[in-house]
Enzyme design. Structure first.
Site, PDB file in Angstrom:
ATOM      1  N   ASN A  46     101.320  47.054  16.596  1.00  0.00           N
ATOM      2  CA  ASN A  46     102.398  48.044  16.529  1.00  0.00           C
ATOM      3  C   ASN A  46     102.299  48.839  15.236  1.00  0.00           C
ATOM      4  OD1 ASN A  46     103.778  45.205  16.276  1.00  0.00           O
ATOM      5  ND2 ASN A  46     105.324  46.474  15.328  1.00  0.00           N
ATOM      6  N   ASP A  47     103.339  48.964  14.465  1.00  0.00           N
ATOM      7  CA  ASP A  47     103.416  49.971  13.395  1.00  0.00           C
ATOM      8  C   ASP A  47     102.184  50.086  12.472  1.00  0.00           C
ATOM      9  OD1 ASP A  47     105.907  49.257  14.312  1.00  0.00           O
ATOM     10  OD2 ASP A  47     106.774  48.863  12.361  1.00  0.00           O
TER      11      ASP A  47
ATOM     12  N   TRP B  74     103.718  41.300  21.574  1.00  0.00           N
ATOM     13  CA  TRP B  74     104.143  41.052  20.190  1.00  0.00           C
ATOM     14  C   TRP B  74     104.234  39.545  19.928  1.00  0.00           C
ATOM     15  CZ3 TRP B  74     107.896  38.755  17.228  1.00  0.00           C
ATOM     16  CH2 TRP B  74     108.062  39.239  15.926  1.00  0.00           C
TER      17      TRP B  74
ATOM     18  N   GLU C 127     114.675  51.880  11.132  1.00  0.00           N
ATOM     19  CA  GLU C 127     113.456  51.156  10.763  1.00  0.00           C
ATOM     20  C   GLU C 127     112.497  52.107  10.029  1.00  0.00           C
ATOM     21  OE1 GLU C 127     113.098  47.671  14.060  1.00  0.00           O
ATOM     22  OE2 GLU C 127     112.294  49.565  14.754  1.00  0.00           O
TER      23      GLU C 127
HETATM   24  C1  FRU Z   1     109.200  48.725  14.017  1.00  0.00           C
HETATM   25  C2  FRU Z   1     109.398  47.259  13.645  1.00  0.00           C
HETATM   26  C3  FRU Z   1     109.686  47.132  12.168  1.00  0.00           C
HETATM   27  C4  FRU Z   1     109.239  45.729  11.873  1.00  0.00           C
HETATM   28  C5  FRU Z   1     108.044  45.571  12.772  1.00  0.00           C
HETATM   29  C6  FRU Z   1     107.837  44.198  13.323  1.00  0.00           C
HETATM   30  O1  FRU Z   1     108.471  48.912  15.186  1.00  0.00           O
HETATM   31  O2  FRU Z   1     110.428  46.700  14.425  1.00  0.00           O
HETATM   32  O3  FRU Z   1     111.020  47.388  11.816  1.00  0.00           O
HETATM   33  O4  FRU Z   1     108.926  45.533  10.536  1.00  0.00           O
HETATM   34  O5  FRU Z   1     108.222  46.494  13.839  1.00  0.00           O
HETATM   35  O6  FRU Z   1     106.628  44.081  13.986  1.00  0.00           O
END
Ligand code: FRU
Length: 515
Positions: free
Chosen positions: A52-53, A77, A235
């Site tokens: 992800n991010d 995830w 976020e």
């Molecule tokens: C954003 C998020 C962040 C967090 C991460 C966890 O997509 O929810 O806020 O740090 O992903 O994977």
């Protein structure tokens, strides 16, 4: 070609470094197989498993680092690590071993990285320049026990430009006084106050902190409880200055990702334009402004320390509504193209434009269609084998047409400029596989285009195997959407609905693979 070169170079570099032979082999194998169905050909995706991010975006000594939220054991995830890739041009990427693993303080959630040029942290003992990563620790035990203080902030450092990392023994560096969502620190060096400034999010607002050494932090101020969109939790903040295009005026921009609550559903990124005095960020903006109106550009942040100060942004090309359900098997999700942010002033308003970095132009290797006009009220059809991996550039005086991308399987992706409603519309409801989750194909994505005013339209469309990115007039409007066609699109039908103005297709270009 260049991808292979980089691969060769990387193998050479690996010979000299500390990883085990197994790790070396793994990294090499990761580089090779990028041919699966839906595999992005010119966007970054991990070789396998869940991403992800983007995290820790930082440039140092010729290398752009891309760290990312990574779960190496599954395509959904799970316990978060920081995956790692590097690039010298922001276009071609080399996979590197995992940079940060969970430890006794928790999983490694999102965060940033800085180049500590003056060794303010004291981590360098022999004149090295430390890279320092600042991230959120998420304690699963704390969360399961029903506590509210399970997210804290930690740091780690590298003395070899990102190849190996050590956690700081004094972690966490920012504790938690009972705020459930307390995460995603983004740090930058603030020259006027000779301090590091950290922005993180605390549920419905951002908090700013300052430090002289990256270890001890003082709370400065809060922003945003009553401003902007609040349909979901805040976020991934990012605070940075931008100079107004064509002027010497400087403003500060705060990016805030929000989930849910984006204009077309689920996850999205809003921004505020204002001022920062070293202590407080203030903006008189009440309504949110959105960086991208597609549903697949989330948690994006910008690079620290770029060579000429450019603001380069990368987002995660997915949405929490359906990120876990998309129909890929070996890996899940990709990053947006790297984009340059620019601040445009229109009257009293400021707009943050985002369009692909000029380096991406180097991938447009082969012009397939050039300077072709579609007359008023006419439709033209192009049949092109490589359409699924292409860039299309067109211009017109009227914002009144439809583009239908299709294949023999009957899939259709429709992009529409609608003069009546003054909107850009992406309709992926019949674009290919859409049934894997109910939100994915159930409604059209709509972007208002008032910011284009009466200017002629310049449109750029980047199609890759499982994404479409649309940019209007240098990114004043952007739309990013995932698509999963059953087979590649090969037909483009352009319907000019205006009765006076022609549309000029300046180019349809094949985009080279970066892998
Ligand atoms: C954003 C998020 C962040 C967090 C991460 C966890 O997509 O929810 O806020 O740090 O992903 O994977």
């Amino acid at each position: 070609m260049q991808g292979k070169l980089i691969f060769g170079l990387m193998s050479l570099m690996l010979l000299g470094c500390k990883e085990s032979d197994n790790q070396k082999k793994e990294v090499q194998e990761m580089q090779q197989s990028y041919t699966e169905q839906f595999r992005p050909q010119y966007h970054f995706s991990p070789s396998e498993k869940w991403m992800n991010d983007p995290n820790g975006l930082v440039y140092n000594e010729g290398i752009y680092h891309l760290f990312y939220q990574y779960y190496p054991d599954d395509i959904v995830w799970g316990p978060m690590h920081w995956g790692h890739a590097t690039s010298t041009d922001m276009v071609h990427w080399s996979h590197k071993p995992i940079a940060l693993y969970p430890d006794e303080n928790g999983l490694i959630f999102s965060g940033s990285a800085v180049v500590d040029k003056n060794n303010t942290s004291g981590f360098a003992k022999n004149g090295e320049t430390p890279l320092v990563a600042i991230f959120t620790y998420h304690s699963m035990e704390g969360e399961k026990a029903g506590r509210t203080d399970f997210q804290t902030q930690g740091i780690a450092y590298s003395l070899d430009n990102g190849d190996t990392w050590e956690k700081y023994e004094g972690n966490p560096v920012i504790g938690n006084s009972g705020i459930k969502d307390f995460r995603d620190p983004k740090v930058f060096w603030h020259e006027p106050s000779q301090s590091w400034i950290l922005t993180l999010v605390a549920g419905d607002h951002a908090k700013l902190y300052a430090s002289k050494n990256l270890k001890e932090w003082t709370h400065l101020s809060d922003f945003g409880k009553d401003q902007g969109a609040h349909g979901g939790v805040w976020e991934c903040p990012d605070l940075f200055p931008l100079q107004v295009e064509g002027s010497s005026e400087e403003k500060w921009v705060l990016l805030i990702s929000i989930n849910p609550g984006a204009p077309n559903g689920g996850s999205g990124t809003q921004y505020f334009v204002g001022d920062f005095d070293g202590t407080k960020f203030v903006s008189d903006q009440q309504e949110p402004q959105w960086l991208d109106y597609g549903t697949d550009n989330y948690a994006g942040v910008t690079y620290n320390n770029t060579p000429n100060g450019d603001r380069i942004f990368i987002g995660w090309m997915s949405n929490w509504d359906y990120a876990r359900d998309t129909p890929t098997e070996k890996w899940r999700s990709a990053m947006t193209l790297p984009r340059q942010l620019k601040l445009i002033k229109q009257g009293e308003d400021y707009v943050v434009a985002n369009a692909p970095l000029h380096q991406v132009d180097d991938l447009a290797t082969n012009v397939v269609v050039e300077n072709t006009e579609v007359a008023p009220e006419k439709t033209q059809t192009f049949t092109l084998d490589g359409l699924q991996q292409s860039r299309i550039k067109l211009s017109t005086m009227a914002k009144d047409f439809r583009m239908i991308f299709s294949n023999e399987a009957g899939d259709e992706l429709i992009l529409e400029m609608d003069a009546k409603s003054q909107t850009l519309i992406v309709d992926r409801s019949n674009s290919g596989m859409v049934d894997f989750q109910k939100e994915f194909g159930n409604k059209k994505h709509v972007a208002p285009i008032a910011v284009l005013r009466d200017d002629p339209l310049d449109m750029e469309i980047y199609l890759d195997q499982s994404s479409v990115e649309v940019f209007l007039n240098g990114g004043l409007v952007a739309m990013t959407d995932q698509i999963f066609p059953n087979e590649p699109y090969t037909i483009l039908q352009l319907e000019n609905r205006n009765d006076e103005e022609k549309i000029t297709i300046m180019a349809i270009e094949h985009m080279a693979s970066i892998w």
